[in-house]
Design a protein around this motif. Structure first.
Motif, PDB file in Angstrom:
ATOM      1  N   HIS A  44       6.327  -6.375   5.108  1.00 10.58           N
ATOM      2  CA  HIS A  44       5.051  -6.523   4.423  1.00 10.58           C
ATOM      3  C   HIS A  44       3.968  -6.101   5.402  1.00 10.58           C
ATOM      4  O   HIS A  44       4.207  -6.060   6.612  1.00 10.58           O
ATOM      5  CB  HIS A  44       4.846  -7.976   3.981  1.00 10.58           C
ATOM      6  CG  HIS A  44       5.806  -8.422   2.920  1.00 10.58           C
ATOM      7  ND1 HIS A  44       5.401  -8.764   1.654  1.00 10.58           N
ATOM      8  CD2 HIS A  44       7.154  -8.561   2.926  1.00 10.58           C
ATOM      9  CE1 HIS A  44       6.456  -9.101   0.928  1.00 10.58           C
ATOM     10  NE2 HIS A  44       7.530  -8.994   1.679  1.00 10.58           N
TER      11      HIS A  44
ATOM     12  N   GLN B 134      -0.538  -6.175   6.207  1.00 14.13           N
ATOM     13  CA  GLN B 134      -1.873  -6.648   5.864  1.00 14.13           C
ATOM     14  C   GLN B 134      -2.887  -5.786   6.586  1.00 14.13           C
ATOM     15  O   GLN B 134      -2.987  -5.834   7.827  1.00 14.13           O
ATOM     16  CB  GLN B 134      -2.057  -8.120   6.226  1.00 14.13           C
ATOM     17  CG  GLN B 134      -3.372  -8.700   5.742  1.00 14.13           C
ATOM     18  CD  GLN B 134      -3.392 -10.214   5.782  1.00 14.13           C
ATOM     19  OE1 GLN B 134      -2.544 -10.860   6.387  1.00 14.13           O
ATOM     20  NE2 GLN B 134      -4.365 -10.805   5.094  1.00 14.13           N
TER      21      GLN B 134
ATOM     22  N   LYS C 180      -7.777  -6.771   3.641  1.00 14.23           N
ATOM     23  CA  LYS C 180      -6.886  -6.694   2.473  1.00 14.23           C
ATOM     24  C   LYS C 180      -5.909  -7.862   2.455  1.00 14.23           C
ATOM     25  O   LYS C 180      -5.678  -8.515   3.473  1.00 14.23           O
ATOM     26  CB  LYS C 180      -6.104  -5.378   2.503  1.00 14.23           C
ATOM     27  CG  LYS C 180      -6.957  -4.138   2.451  1.00 14.23           C
ATOM     28  CD  LYS C 180      -6.084  -2.889   2.493  1.00 14.23           C
ATOM     29  CE  LYS C 180      -6.910  -1.634   2.480  1.00 14.23           C
ATOM     30  NZ  LYS C 180      -6.060  -0.404   2.535  1.00 14.23           N
TER      31      LYS C 180
ATOM     32  N   GLU D 170       0.683  -7.255   1.582  1.00 12.50           N
ATOM     33  CA  GLU D 170       1.371  -6.592   0.487  1.00 12.50           C
ATOM     34  C   GLU D 170       2.775  -6.184   0.890  1.00 12.50           C
ATOM     35  O   GLU D 170       3.069  -5.963   2.065  1.00 12.50           O
ATOM     36  CB  GLU D 170       0.593  -5.337   0.053  1.00 12.50           C
ATOM     37  CG  GLU D 170       0.480  -4.264   1.103  1.00 12.50           C
ATOM     38  CD  GLU D 170      -0.256  -3.017   0.616  1.00 12.50           C
ATOM     39  OE1 GLU D 170      -0.721  -2.988  -0.535  1.00 12.50           O
ATOM     40  OE2 GLU D 170      -0.342  -2.054   1.410  1.00 12.50           O
TER      41      GLU D 170
END
Length: 113
Positions: free
Chosen positions: A37, A39, A43, A46
């Protein structure tokens, strides 16, 4: 206690490549699905990619065709090969062992334009 340690981040120019590693200590994770993931600045974190214990993989649309996830169970390590990097890929990249919900500390990837 399982620990995940990411490495391989750094500064790269747009169009360049990096390979991230996620190494597990304290236990093996050969039976677990492992994911990456990220970041980016300002933001939310994700999903990027994951690989199952059987070696099946899945990718976010934003990285399909550019990133490749793989695993070496003998080394308790998962890799993320990142090619054709873009400034939008700039983020802290984290690995996650889904089965036990353990996160690494992250490694910073910065892509300059």
């Amino acid at each position: 206690q399982v620990q995940l340690v990411e490495s391989g981040g750094g500064l790269v120019q747009a169009g360049g490549s990096l390979r991230l590693s996620c190494a597990a200590s304290g236990s093996t994770f050969s039976g677990n699905t492992i994911g990456w993931h990220r970041q980016g600045p300002g933001k939310q974190r994700e999903f990027v990619a994951l690989v199952t214990s059987r070696g099946n993989s899945n990718y976010a649309d934003s990285v399909k065709g550019r990133f490749t996830i793989s695993r070496d169970n003998a080394k308790n390590t998962v890799y993320l090969q990142m090619n054709s990097l873009k400034p939008d890929d700039t983020a802290v990249y984290y690995c996650l062992s889904y089965g036990i919900n353990v996160w690494g500390q992250g490694t910073l990837v910065t892509v300059s334009s």
